[in-house]
Design an enzyme around this catalytic site. Structure first.
Site, short mmCIF file in Angstrom:
data_model
loop_
_atom_site.label_atom_id
_atom_site.label_comp_id
_atom_site.label_asym_id
_atom_site.label_seq_id
_atom_site.Cartn_x
_atom_site.Cartn_y
_atom_site.Cartn_z
N GLY A 30 29.44 40.55 45.79
CA GLY A 30 30.17 41.21 44.72
C GLY A 30 29.62 40.87 43.34
N ASP A 72 33.51 37.75 57.95
CA ASP A 72 34.78 38.38 57.58
C ASP A 72 35.77 37.26 57.28
OD1 ASP A 72 37.14 39.72 57.37
OD2 ASP A 72 37.10 40.62 59.37
N TYR A 162 47.43 43.74 43.42
CA TYR A 162 46.43 42.72 43.12
C TYR A 162 47.07 41.57 42.32
CZ TYR A 162 42.17 40.88 40.80
OH TYR A 162 41.16 40.09 40.31
N LYS A 166 47.60 37.72 43.45
CA LYS A 166 47.00 36.61 42.70
C LYS A 166 48.06 35.60 42.27
CE LYS A 166 42.62 37.46 42.95
NZ LYS A 166 41.75 36.54 43.70
C1 AKB Z 1 40.24 43.96 37.55
O1 AKB Z 1 40.12 44.75 36.59
O2 AKB Z 1 40.94 44.20 38.54
C2 AKB Z 1 39.54 42.62 37.48
C3 AKB Z 1 40.42 41.56 36.92
C4 AKB Z 1 40.81 41.58 35.51
O3 AKB Z 1 40.79 40.68 37.64
N1 AKB Z 1 38.35 42.74 36.70
#
Ligand code: AKB
Length: 338
Positions: A30, A72, A162, A166
């Site tokens: 990545g 994986d 996301y 996190k």
């Molecule tokens: C995103 O835009 O999802 C990432 C981040 C800010 O964690 N670059």
């Protein structure tokens, strides 16, 4: 398929070999992983730095620079086998679905971001790893978070899959550290800008795309509005934050969830202005899409004083230095590859 009890016995009977001290980067193909592997190999010529990802990279130089394992992160047994095979003591676990991609596939976003995290945390808890790095993000903050100079500790109400993964991941980092002494290090990445490899599915990706389009076509249509300011960082600083936080003396790491780290902030109009200083004919227009709403919930600037005080974090690049370096390097790269 190995039965769970057999699998657990197998782990228990093979404790960590503290002599080897090699390094594994998970999610190495990545945007961050590619540069992290290259930097670690240069910094630690006496260690084996194993790159791993779900599939090999198309970058030949990267693939030829050291060992690569197809891995994986959701398969704990595979992770264990790679750790044992290469005598790994440190893992950087970068495998994740970023904000925009995870919104399109919330179930898989949650699965990859959480189960992959647990697999590496558990290998450390079981004594197979000495130290691990796992990145968090400014996405842990949300609409109720103070937008300017966002503090290390404040209201966090992420509204993306996301961001939720996190924030949950951060809490688990602290839990594993307090309960089982797992030595985990983490920083909250802002948007990351780089020329060596492309970002993959984030809300801040426009800040990389704009450079490619400026050089190739002299114009760019931004998917975020002109005045959408976000915290950003140039990749060399992000790599520095990553390695410095992992290699810092454990006693200095007072925060075991994740540290705010900042560099600079800008909006698309300001970034276009900085590019125009070198390319006066460059033009930008705006056509916000679903990522606008994600960006609206994020901080505009970050207070990273805690990281600066605790383990000496500091950034080198400001906006103008980053733009200059990006244009120089990307022009060179595109001239070779196109
Ligand atoms: C995103 O835009 O999802 C990432 C981040 C800010 O964690 N670059």
């Amino acid at each position: 398929m190995v039965h769970k009890a057999v699998f657990q016995r197998r782990f228990a009977s093979q404790p960590f070999n503290f002599m080897a001290e090699n390094i594994l980067v998970v999610g190495a193909c990545g945007q961050v992983g590619t540069e992290l592997v290259l930097t670690l190999r240069e910094k630690h010529p006496n260690k084996i730095v194993v790159a791993s990802d779900i599939k090999p990279s198309s970058n030949e130089e990267f693939m030829q620079g050291g060992p690569f394992e197809t891995l994986d992160v959701l398969n704990k047994e595979q992770c264990f086998d790679v750790v044992k095979k290469h005598g790994i003591s440190q893992v950087y676990n970068l495998a994740a679905l970023l904000s925009a991609t995870a919104e399109k596939n919330p179930e898989f976003g949650w699965k990859l971001n959480m189960e992959g995290h647990f697999n590496i945390l558990d290998l450390a808890r079981e004594g197979h790893l000495k130290r691990i790095f796992w990145p968090s993000s400014i996405a842990v903050f949300g609409p109720s978070t103070p937008k300017q100079n966002t503090p290390q500790d404040c209201i966090m109400d992420p509204s993306t899959v996301y961001g939720i993964s996190k924030l949950a991941g951060e809490r688990w980092c602290e839990y594993y550290h307090k309960r089982w002494g797992v030595d985990i290090r983490s920083v909250r990445y802002p948007g990351l800008i780089s020329y060596k490899s492309l970002p993959g599915g984030g809300t801040t990706d426009y800040a990389v795309e704009i450079f490619y389009e400026a050089i190739k076509n002299g114009r760019y249509t931004s998917f975020l509005g002109a005045d959408t300011a976000l915290p950003m960082m140039y990749m060399p600083d992000a790599i520095k934050a990553t390695i410095d936080s992992l290699e810092a003396d454990p006693d200095l790491m007072k925060v075991r969830s994740s540290y705010n780290v900042g560099a600079f902030s800008f909006n698309p109009e300001q970034l276009a202005g900085a590019i125009k200083k070198h390319m006066p004919e460059f033009e930008i227009d705006y056509n916000p899409d679903f990522r606008q709403q994600i960006a609206n919930g994020w901080p505009q600037s970050i207070n990273d004083q805690t990281a600066r005080n605790d383990w000496g974090w500091s950034n080198e690049y400001d906006l103008d230095a980053m733009v200059f370096d990006m244009l120089e390097n990307l022009k060179r790269k595109l001239a070779v590859t196109e």
